[in-house]
Motif scaffolding. Sequence first.
Motif, PDB file in Angstrom:
ATOM      1  N   GLU A 144       0.362  -1.459  -0.134  1.00 41.18           N
ATOM      2  CA  GLU A 144      -0.059   0.483  -0.536  1.00 41.18           C
ATOM      3  C   GLU A 144       0.653   1.121  -0.273  1.00 41.18           C
ATOM      4  O   GLU A 144       0.059   1.735  -0.241  1.00 41.18           O
ATOM      5  CB  GLU A 144      -1.029   0.385   1.195  1.00 41.18           C
ATOM      6  CG  GLU A 144      -2.184   1.250   1.594  1.00 41.18           C
ATOM      7  CD  GLU A 144      -2.855   1.419   2.642  1.00 41.18           C
ATOM      8  OE1 GLU A 144      -3.256   2.693   2.895  1.00 41.18           O
ATOM      9  OE2 GLU A 144      -2.482   0.385   3.107  1.00 41.18           O
ATOM     10  N   HIS A 145       1.735   1.411   1.058  1.00 46.67           N
ATOM     11  CA  HIS A 145       2.310   2.056   0.803  1.00 46.67           C
ATOM     12  C   HIS A 145       3.460   2.965  -0.318  1.00 46.67           C
ATOM     13  O   HIS A 145       3.861   3.490  -0.612  1.00 46.67           O
ATOM     14  CB  HIS A 145       3.909   2.044   1.980  1.00 46.67           C
ATOM     15  CG  HIS A 145       3.125   2.827   3.462  1.00 46.67           C
ATOM     16  ND1 HIS A 145       2.390   3.916   3.827  1.00 46.67           N
ATOM     17  CD2 HIS A 145       2.784   2.144   4.481  1.00 46.67           C
ATOM     18  CE1 HIS A 145       1.903   3.668   4.881  1.00 46.67           C
ATOM     19  NE2 HIS A 145       1.820   2.349   5.515  1.00 46.67           N
ATOM     20  N   PHE A 146       4.105   1.465  -1.341  1.00 46.64           N
ATOM     21  CA  PHE A 146       4.706   1.401  -2.109  1.00 46.64           C
ATOM     22  C   PHE A 146       3.934   1.737  -3.171  1.00 46.64           C
ATOM     23  O   PHE A 146       4.617   2.509  -3.518  1.00 46.64           O
ATOM     24  CB  PHE A 146       5.225   0.120  -2.222  1.00 46.64           C
ATOM     25  CG  PHE A 146       6.240   0.091  -3.450  1.00 46.64           C
ATOM     26  CD1 PHE A 146       7.045   1.015  -4.227  1.00 46.64           C
ATOM     27  CD2 PHE A 146       4.429  -0.774  -4.896  1.00 46.64           C
ATOM     28  CE1 PHE A 146       7.648   0.355  -5.205  1.00 46.64           C
ATOM     29  CE2 PHE A 146       5.892  -0.515  -6.111  1.00 46.64           C
ATOM     30  CZ  PHE A 146       6.732   0.131  -6.756  1.00 46.64           C
ATOM     31  N   ASN A 175       0.842   3.930  -3.178  1.00 46.83           N
ATOM     32  CA  ASN A 175       1.269   5.544  -2.655  1.00 46.83           C
ATOM     33  C   ASN A 175       1.970   6.792  -3.737  1.00 46.83           C
ATOM     34  O   ASN A 175       2.071   7.035  -3.688  1.00 46.83           O
ATOM     35  CB  ASN A 175       0.730   5.222  -1.065  1.00 46.83           C
ATOM     36  CG  ASN A 175      -0.562   5.256  -1.233  1.00 46.83           C
ATOM     37  OD1 ASN A 175      -1.704   4.772  -1.583  1.00 46.83           O
ATOM     38  ND2 ASN A 175      -0.720   5.188   0.856  1.00 46.83           N
ATOM     39  N   MET A 176       3.288   6.074  -2.845  1.00 50.38           N
ATOM     40  CA  MET A 176       4.615   6.537  -3.472  1.00 50.38           C
ATOM     41  C   MET A 176       4.542   6.470  -4.958  1.00 50.38           C
ATOM     42  O   MET A 176       4.802   7.827  -5.812  1.00 50.38           O
ATOM     43  CB  MET A 176       5.836   6.171  -3.057  1.00 50.38           C
ATOM     44  CG  MET A 176       5.757   5.908  -1.782  1.00 50.38           C
ATOM     45  SD  MET A 176       8.042   5.155  -0.826  1.00 50.38           S
ATOM     46  CE  MET A 176       8.199   4.615  -2.529  1.00 50.38           C
ATOM     47  N   VAL A 177       4.254   5.195  -5.241  1.00 51.84           N
ATOM     48  CA  VAL A 177       4.684   5.796  -7.105  1.00 51.84           C
ATOM     49  C   VAL A 177       3.411   6.660  -8.038  1.00 51.84           C
ATOM     50  O   VAL A 177       3.698   7.231  -8.528  1.00 51.84           O
ATOM     51  CB  VAL A 177       4.293   4.091  -7.429  1.00 51.84           C
ATOM     52  CG1 VAL A 177       3.616   3.860  -9.063  1.00 51.84           C
ATOM     53  CG2 VAL A 177       5.264   3.468  -7.162  1.00 51.84           C
ATOM     54  N   TYR A 178       1.892   6.088  -6.777  1.00 56.29           N
ATOM     55  CA  TYR A 178       1.081   7.563  -7.751  1.00 56.29           C
ATOM     56  C   TYR A 178       1.273   8.043  -7.581  1.00 56.29           C
ATOM     57  O   TYR A 178       1.319   9.537  -8.280  1.00 56.29           O
ATOM     58  CB  TYR A 178      -0.435   7.099  -6.516  1.00 56.29           C
ATOM     59  CG  TYR A 178      -1.440   6.283  -7.408  1.00 56.29           C
ATOM     60  CD1 TYR A 178      -0.929   5.235  -8.951  1.00 56.29           C
ATOM     61  CD2 TYR A 178      -1.706   4.633  -6.182  1.00 56.29           C
ATOM     62  CE1 TYR A 178      -1.774   3.879  -9.057  1.00 56.29           C
ATOM     63  CE2 TYR A 178      -2.545   3.648  -6.685  1.00 56.29           C
ATOM     64  CZ  TYR A 178      -2.295   3.155  -7.976  1.00 56.29           C
ATOM     65  OH  TYR A 178      -2.955   1.944  -8.142  1.00 56.29           O
ATOM     66  N   SER A 179       1.869   9.205  -5.790  1.00 51.81           N
ATOM     67  CA  SER A 179       2.484  10.714  -5.958  1.00 51.81           C
ATOM     68  C   SER A 179       3.315  10.651  -6.999  1.00 51.81           C
ATOM     69  O   SER A 179       3.273  12.217  -7.119  1.00 51.81           O
ATOM     70  CB  SER A 179       3.081  10.332  -4.275  1.00 51.81           C
ATOM     71  OG  SER A 179       4.554   9.956  -4.739  1.00 51.81           O
ATOM     72  N   LEU A 180       3.909  10.440  -8.126  1.00 51.28           N
ATOM     73  CA  LEU A 180       5.282  10.188  -8.440  1.00 51.28           C
ATOM     74  C   LEU A 180       4.670  10.660 -10.001  1.00 51.28           C
ATOM     75  O   LEU A 180       5.094  11.746 -10.655  1.00 51.28           O
ATOM     76  CB  LEU A 180       6.548   9.474  -8.785  1.00 51.28           C
ATOM     77  CG  LEU A 180       7.220   9.368  -7.537  1.00 51.28           C
ATOM     78  CD1 LEU A 180       7.718   7.583  -8.071  1.00 51.28           C
ATOM     79  CD2 LEU A 180       8.018  10.311  -7.043  1.00 51.28           C
TER      80      LEU A 180
END
Length: 68
Positions: free
Chosen positions: A57-59, A61-66
């Motif tokens: 989930e956190h990974f 979220n990082m990908v989507y925020s990029l």
Amino acid sequence: MVKVVKDITNYCKESYDELVHKTTWPTLKELTNSAVMVLTASVIIAIAIFIIDWLFEHFMNMVYSLFN
């Protein structure tokens, strides 16, 4: 029809004989130990899946925020 009834009766008698005389049943201590092992393994697997899900989930979220 009579053969079918005899076959069913014979099957039931053999099944009963096997369950009563040929099957070894676990003792209460063996059963308790097995239950504890299954419970422990289930909790460990559940925790591992929770951690993997949390990390994914956190990974993601990082990908989507990029890309936003």
